[in-house]
Design an enzyme around this catalytic site. Structure first.
Site, PDB file in Angstrom:
ATOM      1  N   LYS A 158       0.869  -1.172   0.000  1.00 35.44           N
ATOM      2  CA  LYS A 158       0.000   0.000   0.000  1.00 35.44           C
ATOM      3  C   LYS A 158       0.907   1.223   0.000  1.00 35.44           C
ATOM      4  O   LYS A 158       1.375   1.670   1.047  1.00 35.44           O
ATOM      5  CB  LYS A 158      -0.901  -0.031   1.236  1.00 35.44           C
ATOM      6  CG  LYS A 158      -2.146   0.805   1.085  1.00 35.44           C
ATOM      7  CD  LYS A 158      -3.174   0.483   2.154  1.00 35.44           C
ATOM      8  CE  LYS A 158      -4.424   1.286   1.988  1.00 35.44           C
ATOM      9  NZ  LYS A 158      -5.303   0.808   0.896  1.00 35.44           N
ATOM     10  N   GLU A 192      -7.292  -6.165  -9.701  1.00 36.57           N
ATOM     11  CA  GLU A 192      -8.170  -5.372  -8.836  1.00 36.57           C
ATOM     12  C   GLU A 192      -8.429  -4.028  -9.504  1.00 36.57           C
ATOM     13  O   GLU A 192      -8.095  -3.836 -10.670  1.00 36.57           O
ATOM     14  CB  GLU A 192      -7.567  -5.217  -7.430  1.00 36.57           C
ATOM     15  CG  GLU A 192      -6.221  -4.526  -7.399  1.00 36.57           C
ATOM     16  CD  GLU A 192      -5.736  -4.226  -5.977  1.00 36.57           C
ATOM     17  OE1 GLU A 192      -6.567  -3.956  -5.097  1.00 36.57           O
ATOM     18  OE2 GLU A 192      -4.513  -4.236  -5.773  1.00 36.57           O
TER      19      GLU A 192
HETATM   20  C1  LIG Z   1      -6.344  -0.081   0.541  1.00 34.94           C
HETATM   21  C2  LIG Z   1      -6.482  -0.817  -0.723  1.00 34.94           C
HETATM   22  C3  LIG Z   1      -7.455  -1.813  -0.901  1.00 34.94           C
HETATM   23  C4  LIG Z   1      -8.491  -2.131   0.149  1.00 34.94           C
HETATM   24  O1  LIG Z   1      -7.943  -2.695   1.303  1.00 34.94           O
HETATM   25  P1  LIG Z   1      -8.733  -2.648   2.687  1.00 34.94           P
HETATM   26  O2  LIG Z   1      -7.755  -3.201   3.665  1.00 34.94           O
HETATM   27  O3  LIG Z   1      -9.927  -3.508   2.521  1.00 34.94           O
HETATM   28  O4  LIG Z   1      -9.080  -1.220   2.939  1.00 34.94           O
HETATM   29  C5  LIG Z   1      -7.477  -2.517  -2.095  1.00 34.94           C
HETATM   30  N1  LIG Z   1      -6.599  -2.241  -3.078  1.00 34.94           N
HETATM   31  C6  LIG Z   1      -5.653  -1.287  -2.957  1.00 34.94           C
HETATM   32  C7  LIG Z   1      -4.719  -1.042  -4.078  1.00 34.94           C
HETATM   33  C8  LIG Z   1      -5.562  -0.546  -1.776  1.00 34.94           C
HETATM   34  O5  LIG Z   1      -4.625   0.404  -1.669  1.00 34.94           O
END
Ligand SMILES: *Cc1c(COP(=O)(O)O)cnc(C)c1O
Length: 341
Positions: free
Chosen positions: A183, A219
Site C-alpha cells: 500500500k 483489482e
Molecule cells: C487499501 C487498498 C485496498 C483495500 O484494502 P482494505 O484493507 O480492505 O481497505 C485494495 N486495493 C488497494 C490497491 C488498496 O490500496
C-alpha cells in the site's frame, strides 16, 4: 462534547482535527512518539520521500457502535500490512503493537470527531511513513517519520449505494515488478492517469489485468473484487500483485462462517466474468460498492443484479460485515478493538 459538525453532509475529504501522532526514526531506532497539535510537516528539500518516493500508508476506520462505544476494526492487520509495505520499500518497520497503541491514542485524542452511530459517517484513520533526511544518490533514507492523523468522513456514496460501470483498462495499476501487493503512493501515482482517463470516458473505475498475460482479473485502483456465482458462491481473485484487502479477507470469513457460503480464492479469468451473477469492489472506504456493468473494449458484461441496486448476496455480505463493525452482530474473536467504553 461531540463537535458541531453536520455529519450527514460530510463527503470523503480531509478535515483537520486536533491531534496527530508523530514518531521519528534516527540512528537505527524509533523515539517514543508524541501527540501534537501541529498539522504541518517540515522536511528537507532533498528528503528521500520527495526524490525517490519512499513512502507507504494505511487506512482504517473508527466507529461509534450501537451501544455507544468507540471501536476500530482489525487494526492489527493494518499494522502487519504496513510492516510488509515498509520491508519492500527498505523502510524500518514501526513495531506492530506500538502501531495499534498509537491508533488508539490518536482516536482518543480526537474523540469528539468520531461521528455518532447511525450518521453514516465514520472516523477515517491514516497512518503513514516517509523517508525524511536528504538523499541524492539512489539509496534508502536513514531517517524516517511515522505519523497518524484522523479525519471524519461521510458515507463513500452519498444518496445510497448505486451500482457503477467500470472498464477493462489497458493501463497497468502498478509497476509490473512485484510492488502491487504493497500500500504505497507509488502505485497510486501510477494509477492516477488511468483513473482520469477512465473518468473522461465515462467509467467510474478501471479493472486492471495481470500485466504478464492480460487474461486474469487483478483489482481496481483501490479495491479488491468479489464475485458471486449463479449458485451463490463467493469468488475472489488470488494474485501476488494485488493489495491484500482486509475488507476482502473479512468478507471471505463472513461468507463462510456467518452465511454458510462456499468461498473460492483463486485466479479469475476475464473471460469468465460473463458467468457471474454479482460483482462488487471491496475496501475500507466503501466496504462494498456494487458493479453493474464492466465494459471490455466495447463489449458489455452486464451482471444480472442490474444497475438499480446491490445484488442480494452482496447486500447480505454488506449488512453482515457492517453489522459486525457497528456492534449489531457479534464479532469474531479479536476483530474489534474497543477504544472507548
Ligand atoms: C487499501 C487498498 C485496498 C483495500 O484494502 P482494505 O484493507 O480492505 O481497505 C485494495 N486495493 C488497494 C490497491 C488498496 O490500496
Amino acid at each position: 462534547m461531540s463537535k458541531n459538525i453536520d455529519w450527514s453532509s460530510l463527503g470523503f475529504g480531509y478535515i483537520e482535527t486536533e491531534q496527530r501522532f508523530v514518531s521519528n526514526y534516527k540512528d537505527g531506532s524509533w523515539d517514543e512518539g508524541v501527540l501534537t497539535g501541529d498539522s504541518q510537516v517540515v522536511i528537507s528539500e532533498c528528503a528521500g520521500v520527495l526524490q525517490y518516493a519512499q513512502t507507504c500508508f494505511e487506512g482504517l476506520k473508527a466507529y461509534t457502535t450501537e451501544d455507544g462505544k468507540v471501536v476500530c476494526f482489525r487494526p492489527d492487520l493494518n499494522a502487519q500490512r504496513m510492516s510488509d509495505s515498509c520491508k519492500r520499500l527498505e523502510m524500518p518497520v514501526f513495531p506492530e503493537d506500538k502501531f495499534v497503541e498509537a491508533v488508539a491514542k490518536v482516536v482518543e485524542a480526537n474523540i469528539d470527531y468520531v461521528p455518532p452511530y447511525g450518521s453514516g459517517a465514520t472516523l477515517y484513520i491514516r497512518p503513514y511513513m516517509f523517508g525524511s533526511n536528504p538523499v541524492i544518490g539512489v539509496k534508502p533514507a536513514t531517517e524516517y517519520q511515522f505519523r497518524i492523523f484522523v479525519t471524519p468522513v461521510g458515507p463513500y456514496f452519498k444518496g445510497g449505494v448505486k451500482p457503477i460501470v467500470i472498464r477493462v483498462s489497458d493501463f497497468d495499476r502498478a509497476a509490473p515488478n512485484g510492488t502491487g501487493h504493497i500500500k504505497a503512493g507509488l502505485n497510486y501515482a501510477m494509477s492516477l492517469h488511468a483513473i482520469q482517463d477512465a473518468h473522461e470516458q465515462g467509467y467510474a473505475e478501471n479493472l486492471y489485468l495481470d500485466p504478464a498475460t492480460r487474461t486474469k482479473v487483478e483489482e481496481t485502483g483501490g479495491a479488491n473484487f468479489i464475485f458471486i456465482t449463479k449458485d451463490g458462491k463467493l469468488v475472489t481473485p488470488k494474485s501476488n500483485s494485488i493489495l491484500p484487502s482486509i475488507t476482502r479477507r473479512s468478507l471471505m470469513y463472513v461468507a463462510e462462517k456467518y452465511l454458510g457460503m462456499e468461498v473460492e480464492h483463486r485466479e479469475v479469468y476475464l473471460d469468465e466474468l460473463k458467468d457471474f451473477a454479482e460483482c462488487g469492489l471491496c475496501g475500507t472506504a466503501a466496504v462494498i460498492s456494487p458493479v453493474g456493468k464492466i465494459v471490455d473494449h466495447g463489449k458489455e458484461i452486464c451482471f444480472p443484479s442490474g444497475m438499480d441496486d446491490m445484488g442480494p448476496v452482496t447486500k447480505k455480505l454488506y449488512d453482515t460485515l457492517t453489522g459486525i463493525q457497528m456492534g449489531r452482530i457479534e464479532a469474531p474473536e479479536g476483530w474489534i478493538k474497543v477504544i472507548k467504553e
